[in-house]
Design an enzyme around this catalytic site. Sequence first.
Site, PDB file in Angstrom:
ATOM      1  N   PHE A 181       0.865  -1.183   0.000  1.00  0.00           N
ATOM      2  CA  PHE A 181       0.000   0.000   0.000  1.00  0.00           C
ATOM      3  C   PHE A 181       0.897   1.228   0.000  1.00  0.00           C
ATOM      4  O   PHE A 181       1.662   1.453   0.940  1.00  0.00           O
ATOM      5  CB  PHE A 181      -0.933   0.034   1.220  1.00  0.00           C
ATOM      6  CG  PHE A 181      -1.967   1.123   1.101  1.00  0.00           C
ATOM      7  CD1 PHE A 181      -3.221   0.856   0.571  1.00  0.00           C
ATOM      8  CD2 PHE A 181      -1.673   2.431   1.467  1.00  0.00           C
ATOM      9  CE1 PHE A 181      -4.173   1.870   0.419  1.00  0.00           C
ATOM     10  CE2 PHE A 181      -2.612   3.447   1.316  1.00  0.00           C
ATOM     11  CZ  PHE A 181      -3.867   3.160   0.794  1.00  0.00           C
ATOM     12  N   ASP A 237       9.560   2.992   1.512  1.00  0.00           N
ATOM     13  CA  ASP A 237       8.353   3.729   1.894  1.00  0.00           C
ATOM     14  C   ASP A 237       8.181   3.573   3.402  1.00  0.00           C
ATOM     15  O   ASP A 237       7.693   2.558   3.887  1.00  0.00           O
ATOM     16  CB  ASP A 237       7.134   3.188   1.134  1.00  0.00           C
ATOM     17  CG  ASP A 237       5.863   3.953   1.504  1.00  0.00           C
ATOM     18  OD1 ASP A 237       5.876   4.669   2.524  1.00  0.00           O
ATOM     19  OD2 ASP A 237       4.846   3.816   0.790  1.00  0.00           O
ATOM     20  N   LYS A 263       2.623  10.986   7.330  1.00  0.00           N
ATOM     21  CA  LYS A 263       1.833  10.633   8.526  1.00  0.00           C
ATOM     22  C   LYS A 263       2.305  11.331   9.809  1.00  0.00           C
ATOM     23  O   LYS A 263       1.916  12.462  10.057  1.00  0.00           O
ATOM     24  CB  LYS A 263       1.837   9.112   8.705  1.00  0.00           C
ATOM     25  CG  LYS A 263       1.042   8.387   7.594  1.00  0.00           C
ATOM     26  CD  LYS A 263       0.676   6.990   8.009  1.00  0.00           C
ATOM     27  CE  LYS A 263       0.058   6.171   6.898  1.00  0.00           C
ATOM     28  NZ  LYS A 263      -1.370   6.235   6.820  1.00  0.00           N
TER      29      LYS A 263
END
Length: 462
Positions: free
Chosen positions: A150, A235, A264
């Site tokens: 993801f 990532d 985030k």
Amino acid sequence: MSLEIKELFAEREAERYALHTRYLNEQMVRVLKTIGFDKRYQRGAGQYLYDPQGGRYLDLLSGWGVFAIGRNHPTVRDTLKAVLDSEFPNLVQMDVSALAGVLAERLLRYVPYLDKAFFTNSGTETVEAALKFARAATGRAGIVYCSHAFHGLSYGSLSLNGDQIFRSGFGPLLPECIEIPFDDLDALDRALASEKIAAFIVEPIQGKGVTVPGDDYLRGALDLCRKHGTLFIADEIQTGLGRTGRFLAIEHWNIEPDMVLLSKSLSGGQVPVGALLTRKWIFDKVFDRMDRAVVHGSTFAKNDLAMAAGLATLEVIESERLIENAAQTGARLLATFEKMAQHHELVKAVRGKGLMIGVEFGAPQSLTLKASWNLLETASSGLFCQLIVIPLLKDHKILTQVAGHANHTIKLLPPLIISDADCDWIERSFETVIADAHHVPGAIWTLGRTLVDNAIRARASG
Ligand SMILES: Cc1ncc(COP(=O)(O)O)c(C=O)c1O
């Protein structure tokens, strides 16, 4: 005259579901109501959410990993207020931002082998930048990504999504993106052999399913990338900033990627921000001439509030020793869940590092339990985990969810500030709910029947 936002929130918060049904995503409201997650939270502080009656909930979702330092941290709030009060010359555009320079300097200290930072407004935008940078730097088109990955939901990052449910209906996606199994070096070697691959992008620990690779995987993958002239992109949008008990998850394997992606938690939970950290030669291939000085960017990137939120967040992570806390509390929780797996047959595996933990459930051996499990899983794969997360919220005030569609793993992604008392709360609650799930008949399996009926009804109504 200022907008009376507190009064507006107080007046209208009870209408949130009606407003969303009418003006926003009605399906989301249906989901929340079906599983009893329609709670009306009124306040958030640290690792807790509060309902109008003052009920306190422990948040193990952290807004999908945004609240590493907890909600509404005073340092971030004070910093943001100070930015607003200072009337800085924000986003002049034909100028450069001092705060962006300082945040870049601060972030790059954690990765001394990288030299440059590029700021964005979100995780997916950071991934998009990485794709463009990789193609520009290598002159190659191909991107290799992993199944179950993801990386976001805009077109570039969606083209690297290893889960059909997100992709379906949105094609055609970006060409020359190749999916390989995670944790499989032979597959990676074969995929890179064409020498047409610009980059291999990977989450060091996959968010979906909390999948931790074998110890040799990431080092081996980096070596293969070097051999084939492919860039290695880590990532760390979910795993970064201390989540796994190190500043970056890749530090567990001691590797130095060509790009590190963050977002985030860097926001302090207040102002969206993303950061791509990379090597000078890669950066210089993108911004290679004065007339290409703005060849990639975004209007709001590097805005003062986002940069200040990032700086304040790093300050809190360091001064409160949150990376150490994530390592310690994470090790404690992992050990407890591993013990649970030994005496509860429905718990199949426990995975994770630091405060990124997955508890995987699976088909039981005993006959009565197995029949009930099969009934649920036939109605909808992954439904069993709802029998755990629903009572966790309803009876124990613990907010959590499954780690992806049709998935049997419940994910714990709490703020990195959780205490021993919070760990007691988590352990007690999971133990009670999981023990109850081993009793057939029992309240949990009655709930299971209701969910099966709902699933059948939803399918019938299309
Ligand atoms: C590993 C990873 N990369 C990228 C993203 C996308 O971030 P955003 O939702 O901010 O676009 C996410 C979001 O969950 C993620 O977990």
